[in-house]
Design a protein around this motif. Structure first.
Motif, PDB file in Angstrom:
ATOM      1  N   LEU A   1      40.473  31.796  45.506  1.00  0.00           N
ATOM      2  CA  LEU A   1      41.614  32.639  45.861  1.00  0.00           C
ATOM      3  C   LEU A   1      41.297  34.110  45.616  1.00  0.00           C
ATOM      4  N   GLN A   2      40.684  34.421  44.493  1.00  0.00           N
ATOM      5  CA  GLN A   2      40.333  35.809  44.183  1.00  0.00           C
ATOM      6  C   GLN A   2      39.368  36.374  45.224  1.00  0.00           C
ATOM      7  N   GLU A   3      38.373  35.588  45.614  1.00  0.00           N
ATOM      8  CA  GLU A   3      37.406  36.058  46.601  1.00  0.00           C
ATOM      9  C   GLU A   3      38.060  36.263  47.968  1.00  0.00           C
ATOM     10  N   LEU A   4      38.968  35.347  48.345  1.00  0.00           N
ATOM     11  CA  LEU A   4      39.649  35.489  49.635  1.00  0.00           C
ATOM     12  C   LEU A   4      40.542  36.723  49.652  1.00  0.00           C
ATOM     13  N   LEU A   5      41.229  37.006  48.555  1.00  0.00           N
ATOM     14  CA  LEU A   5      42.063  38.206  48.492  1.00  0.00           C
ATOM     15  C   LEU A   5      41.209  39.471  48.552  1.00  0.00           C
ATOM     16  N   GLU A   6      40.035  39.436  47.921  1.00  0.00           N
ATOM     17  CA  GLU A   6      39.139  40.590  47.988  1.00  0.00           C
ATOM     18  C   GLU A   6      38.628  40.805  49.409  1.00  0.00           C
ATOM     19  N   ASN A   7      38.377  39.710  50.132  1.00  0.00           N
ATOM     20  CA  ASN A   7      37.969  39.840  51.528  1.00  0.00           C
ATOM     21  C   ASN A   7      39.069  40.484  52.366  1.00  0.00           C
ATOM     22  N   VAL A   8      40.313  40.108  52.082  1.00  0.00           N
ATOM     23  CA  VAL A   8      41.440  40.733  52.789  1.00  0.00           C
ATOM     24  C   VAL A   8      41.472  42.238  52.498  1.00  0.00           C
TER      25      VAL A   8
END
Length: 393
Positions: free
Chosen positions: A299-306
């Motif tokens: 989840l943290q990595e996906l939010l950073e990608n956003v």
């Protein structure tokens, strides 16, 4: 069975091991007594032949049920052979009370290993032998025969209920052990976080202030530029180390908290940092397991990608629990869209890490570009991560 309702419990045969060994011992005692009776009747050869035929089906499971019990319980060939041998033994013991004891132990044993329907099917030949044992000329013969058959069927049902209860008890014991281990791990992480905060983090904070003061003195003393540069580099390194230590302490504390609290905290910090609103919906199980850390990291990595790529105005995060206990994570944004090819590898270490974490939990992840703009990412976490997982991220 399972260590939880959605995880296959591969060692359920251990839960019934004690009862299986007891029933096998009863059958061995009956066979031994049958040999003695046969010897007294002058039929030693037949008695020994029956003992050699029947003993392995009780002696071998009783001897090594722990390492091989799951194989015995699933083998249709062994069950069918035991059924044939049991009928032969009962016919040999016909007219003796030993037959009833052997039949009861055998029916109870079968019902522990197989489902109730199959157990009833296997009991049919036993019931026929029991009915044939009784004198049909006796007015009560058929009544007693039907009663014996009904008793065998009831015994099969009771044996199955006993096996189910023992497996459930074993499952609850495993779950309790896992819960205690998780609590102990969380307590140890909190203790480490407190100790590091009171020692290393405190010393680094003081060292940071000291290095700042030293750098100002060096600059004010008018020393050569190389010395000033060295002082500034040391100060920067100490500040970075202090920040990394505080970040590690935060991760230790978060790891000890429930996943739902950590996810809410993570989404809240990301929203405050980026100014992008996050619509969060959670449906998580009560207890955490080995998947929790991977779900948080993904989840943290996906939010950073956003944050880095999407230019999104809003983000939706949905975490749900499936009917079999699997965890589903969906992250959706309304940005410019970001499609990930299936063969993305080189240079995409964050995406590769996501795939590795999800795969370690038996799940999958896919990226979809929305028709109206933006990206939707679906990730699933099916079971506990592999024990040989190399930490990624």
């Amino acid at each position: 069975m399972a260590s939880s309702e959605h995880v296959t419990f591969s060692h359920s045969h251990l839960a019934i091991g004690g009862v299986v060994r007891l029933l096998c011992a009863v059958r061995l005692v009956v066979v031994g007594l049958a040999v003695v009776v046969a010897a007294l009747d002058g039929e030693v050869a037949i008695g020994i032949w029956i003992a050699l035929l029947a003993s392995p089906f009780s002696f071998v499971p009783a001897l090594n049920w722990r390492p091989r019990g799951d194989v015995y319980a699933r083998s249709a060939t062994l069950l069918a052979a035991d059924l044939v041998v049991a009928v032969v033994v009962m016919v040999f013991l016909s007219g003796s009370q030993l037959m009833a004891v052997y039949a009861a132990a055998t029916v109870a044993l079968w019902s522990l290993l197989v489902g109730p329907r199959l157990a009833l099917v296997m009991v049919i030949p036993v019931c026929l032998v029991l009915v044939g044992w009784l004198d049909p000329e006796d007015p009560w013969g058929w009544v007693l025969g039907l009663a014996a058959a009904a008793g065998a069927a009831v015994l099969a049902g009771c044996g199955h209920a006993l096996g189910r209860g023992l497996r459930r008890q074993e499952r609850l014991a495993v779950e309790l052990g896992e819960t205690k281990a998780q609590r102990a791990t969380a307590a140890e992480r909190l203790r480490l976080a407190r100790d590091l905060h009171d020692t290393v983090a405190g010393d680094l904070a003081g060292l940071t202030l000291s290095m700042a003061a030293l750098r100002r003195r060096v600059e004010a003393a008018g020393v050569d530029e190389e010395t000033v540069h060295l002082a500034r580099s040391i100060e920067a390194a100490v500040c970075t180390t202090h920040q990394d230590t505080r970040r590690a302490l935060g991760e230790l504390r978060e790891a000890a908290e429930p996943t739902s609290d950590v996810v809410r905290s993570l989404a809240g910090r990301w929203q405050r940092r980026t100014g992008t609103p996050v619509d969060l919906s959670l449906d998580l199980p009560a207890g955490d397991d080995g998947r929790s850390a991977h779900l948080r990291a993904v989840l943290q990595e996906l939010l950073e990608n956003v944050r880095k790529h999407a230019e999104a105005g809003a983000v939706t995060v949905v975490i749900t629990t499936g009917p079999s206990g699997e965890l589903h994570l969906t992250v959706e944004d309304d940005g410019v869209g970001f499609a990930v090819p299936d063969d993305a590898r080189d240079g995409c270490f964050g995406l590769q890490g996501i795939r590795e974490r999800v795969a370690a939990c038996g799940g999958s992840v896919r990226w979809e570009r929305r028709a109206r703009g933006g990206t939707v990412v679906h990730a699933s976490f099916v079971h506990e991560p592999r024990a040989d997982l190399v930490e990624v991220g």
